[in-house]
Design an enzyme around this catalytic site. Structure first.
Site, PDB file in Angstrom:
ATOM      1  N   GLU A   1      12.571  83.306  20.422  1.00 49.44           N
ATOM      2  CA  GLU A   1      12.768  83.087  21.841  1.00 49.44           C
ATOM      3  C   GLU A   1      11.632  81.650  22.096  1.00 49.44           C
ATOM      4  O   GLU A   1      12.098  80.933  22.974  1.00 49.44           O
ATOM      5  CB  GLU A   1      12.505  84.329  22.640  1.00 49.44           C
ATOM      6  CG  GLU A   1      12.596  83.939  24.209  1.00 49.44           C
ATOM      7  CD  GLU A   1      13.814  83.296  24.743  1.00 49.44           C
ATOM      8  OE1 GLU A   1      14.717  83.341  24.054  1.00 49.44           O
ATOM      9  OE2 GLU A   1      13.863  83.016  25.836  1.00 49.44           O
TER      10      GLU A   1
ATOM     11  N   HIS B   1      11.373  80.425   0.990  1.00 49.94           N
ATOM     12  CA  HIS B   1      12.158  80.381   0.363  1.00 49.94           C
ATOM     13  C   HIS B   1      13.134  78.987   0.613  1.00 49.94           C
ATOM     14  O   HIS B   1      14.548  79.189   0.914  1.00 49.94           O
ATOM     15  CB  HIS B   1      13.448  81.468   0.523  1.00 49.94           C
ATOM     16  CG  HIS B   1      12.804  83.060   0.083  1.00 49.94           C
ATOM     17  ND1 HIS B   1      12.808  83.204  -1.240  1.00 49.94           N
ATOM     18  CD2 HIS B   1      12.196  84.074   0.746  1.00 49.94           C
ATOM     19  CE1 HIS B   1      12.067  84.651  -1.320  1.00 49.94           C
ATOM     20  NE2 HIS B   1      11.991  84.893  -0.089  1.00 49.94           N
TER      21      HIS B   1
ATOM     22  N   ASN C   1      35.893  74.177  38.460  1.00 48.25           N
ATOM     23  CA  ASN C   1      34.891  74.576  37.344  1.00 48.25           C
ATOM     24  C   ASN C   1      35.930  75.283  36.234  1.00 48.25           C
ATOM     25  O   ASN C   1      36.550  76.046  36.678  1.00 48.25           O
ATOM     26  CB  ASN C   1      34.074  75.589  38.087  1.00 48.25           C
ATOM     27  CG  ASN C   1      33.148  76.223  36.881  1.00 48.25           C
ATOM     28  OD1 ASN C   1      32.936  75.625  35.745  1.00 48.25           O
ATOM     29  ND2 ASN C   1      32.716  77.627  37.040  1.00 48.25           N
ATOM     30  N   GLY C   2      35.748  74.768  35.086  1.00 45.86           N
ATOM     31  CA  GLY C   2      36.292  75.214  34.045  1.00 45.86           C
ATOM     32  C   GLY C   2      36.987  74.064  33.065  1.00 45.86           C
ATOM     33  O   GLY C   2      36.351  73.252  33.171  1.00 45.86           O
TER      34      GLY C   2
ATOM     35  N   GLU D   1      14.808  73.794  24.303  1.00 48.15           N
ATOM     36  CA  GLU D   1      15.532  73.452  25.298  1.00 48.15           C
ATOM     37  C   GLU D   1      14.929  72.707  26.405  1.00 48.15           C
ATOM     38  O   GLU D   1      15.552  71.761  26.984  1.00 48.15           O
ATOM     39  CB  GLU D   1      15.702  75.088  25.685  1.00 48.15           C
ATOM     40  CG  GLU D   1      16.709  75.096  26.802  1.00 48.15           C
ATOM     41  CD  GLU D   1      16.780  76.794  27.400  1.00 48.15           C
ATOM     42  OE1 GLU D   1      16.001  77.301  26.922  1.00 48.15           O
ATOM     43  OE2 GLU D   1      17.776  76.937  28.385  1.00 48.15           O
TER      44      GLU D   1
ATOM     45  N   LYS E   1      13.052  78.140  23.697  1.00 51.28           N
ATOM     46  CA  LYS E   1      12.400  77.612  25.035  1.00 51.28           C
ATOM     47  C   LYS E   1      11.998  76.146  24.605  1.00 51.28           C
ATOM     48  O   LYS E   1      11.946  75.216  25.483  1.00 51.28           O
ATOM     49  CB  LYS E   1      11.069  78.394  25.605  1.00 51.28           C
ATOM     50  CG  LYS E   1      11.479  79.657  25.990  1.00 51.28           C
ATOM     51  CD  LYS E   1      12.211  79.721  27.552  1.00 51.28           C
ATOM     52  CE  LYS E   1      13.517  79.675  27.243  1.00 51.28           C
ATOM     53  NZ  LYS E   1      14.159  80.861  27.397  1.00 51.28           N
TER      54      LYS E   1
ATOM     55  N   CYS F   1      29.252  73.823  36.242  1.00 51.57           N
ATOM     56  CA  CYS F   1      30.025  73.189  37.410  1.00 51.57           C
ATOM     57  C   CYS F   1      29.613  74.463  38.572  1.00 51.57           C
ATOM     58  O   CYS F   1      30.089  75.413  38.429  1.00 51.57           O
ATOM     59  CB  CYS F   1      31.266  72.869  37.317  1.00 51.57           C
ATOM     60  SG  CYS F   1      31.722  71.623  36.119  1.00 51.57           S
TER      61      CYS F   1
ATOM     62  N   TRP G   1      28.849  69.846  35.608  1.00 46.85           N
ATOM     63  CA  TRP G   1      28.448  69.997  34.190  1.00 46.85           C
ATOM     64  C   TRP G   1      29.505  69.230  33.334  1.00 46.85           C
ATOM     65  O   TRP G   1      30.281  69.970  33.139  1.00 46.85           O
ATOM     66  CB  TRP G   1      28.063  71.115  33.698  1.00 46.85           C
ATOM     67  CG  TRP G   1      27.515  71.161  32.085  1.00 46.85           C
ATOM     68  CD1 TRP G   1      26.134  71.071  31.945  1.00 46.85           C
ATOM     69  CD2 TRP G   1      28.221  71.538  30.973  1.00 46.85           C
ATOM     70  NE1 TRP G   1      25.946  71.199  30.570  1.00 46.85           N
ATOM     71  CE2 TRP G   1      27.278  71.558  30.013  1.00 46.85           C
ATOM     72  CE3 TRP G   1      29.423  72.276  30.901  1.00 46.85           C
ATOM     73  CZ2 TRP G   1      27.601  71.812  28.885  1.00 46.85           C
ATOM     74  CZ3 TRP G   1      29.945  72.453  29.600  1.00 46.85           C
ATOM     75  CH2 TRP G   1      28.908  72.173  28.491  1.00 46.85           C
TER      76      TRP G   1
ATOM     77  N   ARG H   1      23.849  74.796  38.003  1.00 45.50           N
ATOM     78  CA  ARG H   1      25.111  75.035  37.236  1.00 45.50           C
ATOM     79  C   ARG H   1      25.719  73.742  36.679  1.00 45.50           C
ATOM     80  O   ARG H   1      26.587  73.684  35.936  1.00 45.50           O
ATOM     81  CB  ARG H   1      26.264  75.716  38.035  1.00 45.50           C
ATOM     82  CG  ARG H   1      26.120  77.110  38.580  1.00 45.50           C
ATOM     83  CD  ARG H   1      27.159  77.545  39.401  1.00 45.50           C
ATOM     84  NE  ARG H   1      28.507  77.821  38.404  1.00 45.50           N
ATOM     85  CZ  ARG H   1      28.779  78.772  37.984  1.00 45.50           C
ATOM     86  NH1 ARG H   1      27.845  79.839  38.165  1.00 45.50           N
ATOM     87  NH2 ARG H   1      29.667  79.139  37.299  1.00 45.50           N
TER      88      ARG H   1
ATOM     89  N   LYS I   1      22.945  76.314  33.823  1.00 44.27           N
ATOM     90  CA  LYS I   1      22.838  77.772  33.709  1.00 44.27           C
ATOM     91  C   LYS I   1      24.271  78.217  33.854  1.00 44.27           C
ATOM     92  O   LYS I   1      25.111  77.694  34.365  1.00 44.27           O
ATOM     93  CB  LYS I   1      22.059  78.523  34.886  1.00 44.27           C
ATOM     94  CG  LYS I   1      21.004  79.200  34.742  1.00 44.27           C
ATOM     95  CD  LYS I   1      19.918  79.643  35.459  1.00 44.27           C
ATOM     96  CE  LYS I   1      19.240  81.035  35.161  1.00 44.27           C
ATOM     97  NZ  LYS I   1      18.247  80.788  34.002  1.00 44.27           N
TER      98      LYS I   1
HETATM   99  C1  F6R Z   1      18.157  79.973  27.352  1.00 44.12           C
HETATM  100  C2  F6R Z   1      19.106  80.198  28.135  1.00 44.12           C
HETATM  101  C3  F6R Z   1      20.562  80.515  27.510  1.00 44.12           C
HETATM  102  C4  F6R Z   1      21.206  81.946  28.209  1.00 44.12           C
HETATM  103  C5  F6R Z   1      22.457  82.215  27.897  1.00 44.12           C
HETATM  104  C6  F6R Z   1      22.866  83.292  28.209  1.00 44.12           C
HETATM  105  O1  F6R Z   1      16.718  79.750  28.332  1.00 44.12           O
HETATM  106  O2  F6R Z   1      19.024  80.360  29.215  1.00 44.12           O
HETATM  107  O3  F6R Z   1      20.322  80.542  26.185  1.00 44.12           O
HETATM  108  O4  F6R Z   1      20.219  82.821  27.971  1.00 44.12           O
HETATM  109  O5  F6R Z   1      23.172  80.830  28.008  1.00 44.12           O
HETATM  110  O6  F6R Z   1      23.260  83.316  29.401  1.00 44.12           O
HETATM  111  P1  F6R Z   1      23.489  84.769  30.362  1.00 44.12           P
HETATM  112  O7  F6R Z   1      22.179  85.657  30.306  1.00 44.12           O
HETATM  113  O8  F6R Z   1      23.526  84.343  31.933  1.00 44.12           O
HETATM  114  O9  F6R Z   1      24.404  85.051  29.714  1.00 44.12           O
END
Ligand code: F6R
Length: 589
Positions: free
Chosen positions: A462, A485, A94-95, A469, A466, A2, A70, A27, A584
């Site tokens: 990683e 295993h 937000n929260g 996600e 990706k 948010c 969000w 966000r 994010k």
């Molecule tokens: C994946 C991604 C998330 C962030 C995670 C931590 O692409 O972006 O897994 O890496 O939410 O975010 P930060 O680095 O902002 O603490």
């Protein structure tokens, strides 16, 4: 999670709010809404979906608040969109209000009717109930009854030109420009709008009134603050295509900028800790956790000291064995991730020294840590982290080298090679044509594995994250040696397995695993910088990575995988910048 914004402008603030909300959209994009105050009345426009959905004829008012959601409590809908209005008040939040059910029941018993399913509406109804003519006092009294986390911005129809805000465990920052004053969830969202910023700490209030910004405590006493100049954010990467593609294209420059900043960083203030810390921990979430794990590999390999790397969400609740004299490295692009922040706070409370690695210099984590390494990845708009990951790795390898220096009075041999990474990253773009072909071939896959050994497992994990996600495909990053295993049972005809083999000493072992999955019908792709390893492989396709020293390879080896995931996403018909269910900056736990 948010985004909230508030603006008091010398002229109509509608466009300013919308521009800020556009910058905040990463966000959350479940709904968007604004409320503007004009002549003692609110003009509200809010709707399910992104910010573009509420664009239209400007609403009137020089004072306003905006929100990008969000969803937590209540599904994404017009009704649950913020701002929420009750009596003389409009609010964005937000929260998570953890005691919302109890408060709602109390308010309903007093005759309040709720229009949404959100926890946030409780706050605005509480403020309206507590109002006796003093706007700030009503907000402060309502906050005293809240449990959980909140950053709120509130308008009162009795108070033109005024916004009252409060912060508890959710980020909130004030910003000043020539023509407007702002409050906002994010520093990056103020870039280009405000020239000076000051973040609020937990428990603080911000009041914008009479053309001034004041930070206040709960009793209304002013708290002195220093405003810092907003560092110019690298403008959102220029060019065409999604932000994610542009951010991948910006990796070499982000590495150059970060390396230049690292070379200017004075580690002397934390020398004593780097030299003498008892235990070393690394905490982070998601992509940043993969970087923290690569840090563990580097420190254990080069310095010979164990590093305990934990997901921050686990660390904070498992009564970790952290104490006086220990070092906790907290890694976070945003510097606002709730679990990482709380893990750092717990470590500090137990007497440990916290060193953070963040992309946002004034973020909560950077402020609260004892020492911060500020990387220079530039603004990252796409929800999926890309260039920030490469820069996190660079910073953490740099830190590992400092640890080596302070403990062994020498830098590792690869320290001199850090400067080769930007060019190697550029060279890795040479793999993209092949990644396009692979994405076209595999877009219909039901799932895939990414495997590796040692630090290549971090790259594999990683790559898998990706793909999950943004391409919404089941993917798993796995230790190559673990496959047989149990997991091998899932391999069937055509199942894609990507193997990363950048450690010469382990390449044969990886090849053996590839042979095992190949003979069970898997479609295999091998990534390595070694021509002979690629030439001798049984893989269906091979991708040659740039030659980089093995320790630093994760910075570069991940690039084709980041791009592959992006292409898979696009070919499967999704938007790489706004993956479903995600946002994010995860400021709720
Ligand atoms: C994946 C991604 C998330 C962030 C995670 C931590 O692409 O972006 O897994 O890496 O939410 O975010 P930060 O680095 O902002 O603490």
């Amino acid at each position: 999670m948010c985004g909230i914004i508030g603006c008091v402008s010398k002229e109509n603030c509608y466009e300013k709010l919308l521009a800020g909300m556009k910058r905040l959209e990463y966000r959350g994009y479940d709904s968007a809404g604004v409320a503007l105050l004009s002549d003692g009345k609110f003009a509200v426009r809010k709707r399910r979906g992104g910010v573009s959905g509420i664009a239209g004829a400007p609403l009137c008012g020089d004072t306003g608040i905006g929100h990008t959601r969000w969803a937590t409590h209540g599904k994404p809908s017009d009704r649950n969109a913020h701002p929420h209005v009750a009596g003389k008040f409009a609010l964005v939040h937000n929260g998570i209000v953890e005691n919302h059910a109890r408060l709602r029941a109390e308010l309903e018993a007093e005759g309040e009717s709720f229009l949404s399913e959100t926890d946030s509406e409780v706050i605005v109804r509480l403020i309206a109930r507590l109002y006796e003519g003093d706007f700030f006092a009503a907000v402060a009294a309502a906050c005293a009854r809240l449990e959980g986390s909140y950053a709120i911005a509130v308008l009162c129809s009795d108070c033109p030109g005024e916004i009252v805000c409060a912060r508890q465990k959710s980020p909130l920052v004030a910003g000043a420009a020539e023509d407007a004053l702002y409050v906002c969830s994010d520093i990056p969202a103020l870039c280009g709008a405000a020239s000076y910023i000051a973040p609020a700490a937990d428990g603080e209030f911000i009041r914008i009134a009479e053309g001034k910004i004041a930070f206040l405590d709960a009793q209304g006493r002013e708290i002195p603050k220093t405003f810092s100049r907003v560092e110019p954010c690298a403008a959102a990467e220029t060019g065409t295509g999604s932000f994610m593609e542009r951010e991948i294209a910006a990796i070499p420059r982000a590495l150059e900028d970060t390396l230049a900043a690292l070379r200017r960083t004075d580690f002397a203030p934390c020398a004593r800790v780097l030299r003498g810390a008892g235990k070393i921990f690394a905490v982070a979430c998601g992509t940043a956790l993969h970087a923290a794990l690569a840090f563990k590999d580097a420190v254990e390999g080069e310095v010979g000291v164990p590093v305990l790397a934990h997901p921050a969400s686990e660390f904070r609740y498992r009564d970790p064995l952290v104490g006086e004299g220990d070092l906790v490295v907290a890694v976070s692009q945003s510097g606002e991730t709730a679990d990482t922040l709380e893990a750092a706070r717990l470590a500090k409370a137990r007497g440990a020294y916290v060193l953070s690695v963040t992309n946002i210099a004034h973020s909560s984590l950077a402020q609260e840590a004892d020492f911060n390494i500020a990387m220079r990845a530039g603004a990252e708009i796409a929800v999926a982290a890309t260039k920030s990951y490469n820069c996190q790795l660079l910073c953490l390898y740099y830190l590992a080298a400092q640890l080596c220096f302070f403990r062994k009075t020498r830098f590792p041999a690869w320290f001199a090679e850090l400067g080769t990474l930007p060019a190697a990253a550029r060279e890795a773009f040479g793999c993209f044509a092949q990644m396009n072909e692979l994405a076209a071939r595999l877009q219909g896959a039901q799932g895939m594995y990414f495997i590796g050994r040692d630090s290549d497992v971090r790259t594999a994990a990683e790559g898998a994250l990706k793909v999950k996600e943004i391409a919404y495909l089941f993917a798993e990053g796995y230790c190559a040696g673990e496959l047989k295993h149990g997991t091998l049972a899932l391999i069937e005809e055509g199942f894609p397995v990507f193997a990363v083999a950048t450690r010469r000493a382990l390449a044969k072992k990886c090849e053996n695993t590839l042979a095992e999955v190949s003979s069970r019908g898997a479609y295999t792709v091998l990534f390595s910088q070694y021509e002979d390893v690629l030439a001798e492989s049984c893989a269906d396709a091979v991708c040659r990575l740039p030659a980089v020293c093995e320790r630093l390879m994760p910075v570069v080896a991940v690039i084709p995988l980041q791009y592959f995931a992006c292409r898979m996403c696009v070919l499967r018909g999704y938007d790489p910048d706004k993956p479903r269910n995600l946002a994010k900056s995860v400021t709720v736990e």
